[in-house]
Design a protein around this motif. Structure first.
Motif, PDB file in Angstrom:
ATOM      1  N   PHE A 147       0.813  -1.212   0.000  1.00 45.02           N
ATOM      2  CA  PHE A 147       0.000   0.000   0.000  1.00 45.02           C
ATOM      3  C   PHE A 147       0.851   1.268   0.000  1.00 45.02           C
ATOM      4  CE2 PHE A 147      -4.077  -1.987   2.013  1.00 45.02           C
ATOM      5  CZ  PHE A 147      -4.300  -2.647   0.811  1.00 45.02           C
ATOM      6  N   TYR A 148       1.957   1.255   0.737  1.00 46.82           N
ATOM      7  CA  TYR A 148       2.807   2.444   0.793  1.00 46.82           C
ATOM      8  C   TYR A 148       3.460   2.705  -0.568  1.00 46.82           C
ATOM      9  CZ  TYR A 148       2.280   2.258   5.874  1.00 46.82           C
ATOM     10  OH  TYR A 148       1.760   2.254   7.138  1.00 46.82           O
ATOM     11  N   LYS A 149       3.916   1.631  -1.214  1.00 45.46           N
ATOM     12  CA  LYS A 149       4.517   1.787  -2.544  1.00 45.46           C
ATOM     13  C   LYS A 149       3.464   2.220  -3.554  1.00 45.46           C
ATOM     14  CE  LYS A 149       8.200  -1.617  -1.860  1.00 45.46           C
ATOM     15  NZ  LYS A 149       8.732  -2.930  -2.280  1.00 45.46           N
ATOM     16  N   LEU A 150       2.263   1.702  -3.397  1.00 46.44           N
ATOM     17  CA  LEU A 150       1.184   2.041  -4.317  1.00 46.44           C
ATOM     18  C   LEU A 150       0.890   3.539  -4.291  1.00 46.44           C
ATOM     19  CD1 LEU A 150      -0.583   0.318  -6.203  1.00 46.44           C
ATOM     20  CD2 LEU A 150      -2.311   0.280  -4.408  1.00 46.44           C
ATOM     21  N   LEU A 151       0.904   4.131  -3.091  1.00 44.51           N
ATOM     22  CA  LEU A 151       0.659   5.566  -2.956  1.00 44.51           C
ATOM     23  C   LEU A 151       1.937   6.394  -3.070  1.00 44.51           C
ATOM     24  CD1 LEU A 151      -1.955   5.607  -0.035  1.00 44.51           C
ATOM     25  CD2 LEU A 151      -2.367   6.066  -2.445  1.00 44.51           C
TER      26      LEU A 151
END
Length: 785
Positions: A27-31
């Motif tokens: 999720f952090y990489k996605l955002l």
């Protein structure tokens, strides 16, 4: 041109890979944010990506919808502090019971409506993580706008709210809460419509006209300061009453030019409260006073001491309250600068308990925010304020692991200290200093492990946290509150470990997500599971010292459960430590156990299937958590039932258990109601319910408490209205209905209708109302005799 089949296949595979990568990305990489990103950074990152990859903008991409669902899911999880903690600890597996997702807005919404006040510096965006300490725990005046991004009136109000913030800068604190992101905070504050404007500390809702003038006036009415009207007759007495404090005075000549109006004088008194006294003189009426002070034109003067003294005067060429306040603050001395020796002397005095706590402001030569000069006045009588330059005292700063500036540290009597992790404004720092200056919480370092924290004779609560983690920041004030309120007959120590500084220590202690709070009892670590509030922390400590749940081993299960007598009723939670729903359920299982405490031959237990896998396999346990009961009536485990509800909480456990527990409530039907109740000379209390009724099921355990409390005073019964038409004859119109029957006179049956008992869903209220009816009944009985 014909495309070679191999190229075509490669294109399909590559496209599939891209989609799969997007769907599986962290999720952090996605955002595209760091793991320590705060909510504002997460919101901005999502908005940037939403405008770029939204399906409305990519109609030719067949996978656009799935990609955006994934992006939206990442945002919904990371913006919510509880979901974010579960994701950090357990990954997406930990979200299965809590988060569904699947909806998103149009591209236009993200362009025009998303995050109304994210870019406004004068307006403080509040969340659950800082509301408690910044607002609820202070007496500061706040004017807060609770809004929704979907609300048209909220968008219409935004320019007005920004102007209000500009006019009241430094006077009162202007805040905003996005109820779409922080719906729980809004619910806690009683918000039912948008926008809702509340004035704190009273939490009063503003009901007036939403114009700049009305809003500013409403905020100013909350001020407890004043600008003093100085005259020839009262000047000396008024000045004396404020000691040697400096004065800021607006002198107005008969032309009335270059004067501060009364509202601006009041604003200045608020901004400079405790530092400088504010006054105004009408020189047209007080010509003698102005002549004595050598004032012949309208001017604003800062007197560094009483106005009649020879202290230097500073003329201020501005009519803007914020600018004038800045000029004045520049005239005031900076906070006391401590050298290395003074710093050590202060700490030595604190360790010996010989002085007030010290708030130290650590710098590295950078320009200090001018408003921080307010701190001594804001903390006067409570905390000493000092400043330490890390360039001249590097050893102290290195020892404290200070690497960013400014940093504020409160040093406490006894030698402990805590570090401020919030906003570096004077109000926030002062609130932090007051909150923790007299608590026993202290920062722990690797030197404190394994002793004294894991010393067998001591009890320690240790909070492992990260300053960027919203749940951590929300927990810290509650952690401090728990340290002040806990009273369990023995001393409990409280400590914190910053895992961004002591990462290897946190790894060594098995910390995988933040906050992780461990309670050390006889050197054994118990992981805190429960709500992030002081009462839950204290309750957890009590549960560890006096466990309500029996922790079974494999051999104990064989002897105590498999070998139980026919009189015993056992409830067993089969769990594993790596199972997210198991860990989330544990506080509720403890509540369930405490609700059944004291019932004879009833036991609530748990079995760790990771440690005792053979036993769990023998019992056919295939998923976790699995909750079973082994009923009374037969020995051993032959007669059992499994809990199947999706909602694993104490109330549902009690409802499920009700049919198996020993009961003082008598089950009635059409045939025995008249003879047992209406013909009885004894008083009765009857619960008319329906088996499909949710509130009825929730009240059933409470009604058991009613029966136990009134045992010997009245008979207690219940009747299922879904099966028996007696309820129609008694004119029961809703469920549950509680009725009181005072008792027959022995010659005829009582009235079918009885007397209604007030129903609130709580046993205590029901018992109280029944006792009132009983008292009235006994008084009338005596009168008749």
């Amino acid at each position: 041109m014909k495309i070679p089949s191999t190229v075509f296949i490669y294109t399909i595979v590559y496209s599939y890979y891209l989609v799969a990568s997007a769907l599986e990305a962290d999720f952090y990489k996605l955002l595209d944010v760091q793991r320590d990103a705060d909510n504002r950074e997460i919101r901005k990152a999502f908005k940037r990506l939403a405008l770029k990859v939204h399906p409305d903008k990519n109609p030719d991409d067949p996978d656009a919808h799935e990609k955006f669902l994934r992006l939206n899911r990442a945002y919904e999880v990371l913006k919510d502090e509880d979901l974010r903690k579960k994701y950090d600890e357990f990954g997406e597996e930990g979200l299965k019971d809590d988060f569904k997702g699947g909806k998103y807005e149009s591209w236009k919404f993200y362009q025009q409506n998303f995050g109304i006040y994210d870019d406004d510096q004068e307006i403080i965006t509040l969340s659950r993580s800082d509301f408690e300490q910044a607002v609820a725990n202070t007496r500061d005046i706040w004017f807060i706008n609770f809004y929704s991004a979907h609300c048209g009136h909220c968008h219409e109000l935004a320019p007005t709210w920004r102007e209000v913030a500009a006019q009241l800068e430094g006077v009162v604190r202007i805040g905003a809460v996005n109820c779409e992101d922080d719906w729980m905070l809004c619910r806690q504050q009683g918000i039912r419509s948008y926008p809702s404007l509340l004035l704190y500390p009273k939490a009063e809702k503003f009901q007036g006209s939403r114009t700049v003038e009305s809003l500013v006036k409403a905020a100013l009415r909350e001020l407890k300061v004043r600008s003093h009207a100085l005259t020839t007759s009262n000047m000396d007495a008024t000045v004396r009453s404020f000691g040697e404090k400096p004065w800021l005075i607006s002198y107005c000549t008969d032309h009335g030019e270059d004067c501060l109006n009364p509202t601006d004088c009041l604003k200045l008194a608020a901004i400079l409260e405790g530092l400088v006294s504010v006054g105004h003189v009408d020189c047209a009426k007080e010509s003698r006073l102005c002549g004595e002070l050598n004032i012949d034109v309208s001017q604003i003067v800062f007197h560094n001491g009483p106005p009649r003294t020879a202290d230097a005067r500073v003329l201020i060429d501005s009519l803007n309250p914020a600018e004038i306040a800045t000029h004045v603050l520049h005239q005031l001395p900076e906070n006391t600068l401590l050298d290395a020796q003074s710093f050590e002397n202060a700490r030595a005095e604190l360790k010996a308990g010989k002085c007030l706590p010290w708030l130290m402001h650590f710098t590295n030569g950078e320009t200090t925010q001018i408003e921080l000069r307010k701190l001594p006045a804001m903390l006067s009588g409570h905390v000493n304020v000092g400043k330490v330059d890390c360039r001249s005292t590097p050893q102290a700063c290195s020892y404290l692991h200070i690497h960013k500036y400014p940093t504020f540290v409160i040093f406490k009597p006894g030698g402990g200290y805590e570090i401020h992790h919030g906003r570096a404004s004077a109000h926030d720092v002062a609130a932090f200093a007051k909150d923790c200056s007299h608590t026993s919480v202290r920062v722990l370092t690797p030197d404190d492990f394994p002793e004294p924290v894991q010393l067998r004779e001591q009890l320690w609560f240790v909070d492992f946290f990260a300053p960027w983690c919203p749940p951590c920041m929300r927990l810290l004030p509650e952690f401090r509150k728990a340290s002040k309120l806990i009273n369990i007959g023995t001393e409990v120590n409280f400590g914190t470990v910053d895992c961004t500084i002591f990462n290897s220590l946190c790894d060594q202690m098995g910390v995988r997500s933040y906050p992780t709070t461990l309670f050390y009892n006889n050197s054994v670590a118990h992981k805190f599971q429960g709500n992030h509030d002081a009462s839950s922390i204290i309750e957890f400590a009590k549960d560890v010292l006096d466990p309500p749940v029996i922790a079974l081993t494999g051999s104990e299960f064989e002897t105590r459960v498999s070998g139980k007598s026919s009189k015993e009723l056992w409830f067993v939670d089969y769990y594993t430590p790596w199972c997210p729903p198991c860990m989330q359920m544990m506080p509720e299982w403890r509540k369930f156990a405490k609700a059944l405490k004291g019932k004879p031959d009833v036991y609530v237990a748990s079995l760790d299937c990771q440690a005792y896998g053979a036993t769990c396999r023998e019992q056919g346990v295939g998923s976790y958590p699995s909750v079973r009961l082994y009923a009374a009536g037969r020995a051993g485990t032959a007669q059992q039932a499994e809990f199947s509800s999706w909602f694993r909480n104490a109330q549902n456990f009690l409802t499920w258990a009700q049919d198996y527990l020993p009961s003082k409530v008598i089950t009635l039907n059409n045939q025995n109601f008249a003879q047992s109740v209406l013909a009885s000379k004894k008083p009765w209390v009857i619960d008319f319910y329906a088996n499909w009724c949710g509130p009825c099921q929730q009240f059933a355990p409470e009604f058991e408490k009613v029966a136990e409390a009134l045992d010997g005073k009245v008979q207690v019964g219940r009747i299922d209205c879904a099966q028996h038409n007696i309820c129609q004859k008694a004119y029961i119109q809703g469920y549950p209905t509680i009725r009181f029957y005072k008792g027959s006179n022995g010659q005829s049956l009582q009235e079918m209708f009885g007397v209604n008992i007030r129903y609130t869903g709580r046993a205590a209220d029901t018992i109280n109302d029944i006792n009132i009816k009983l008292a009235d009944y006994y008084i009338r009985s005596r009168d008749e005799l």
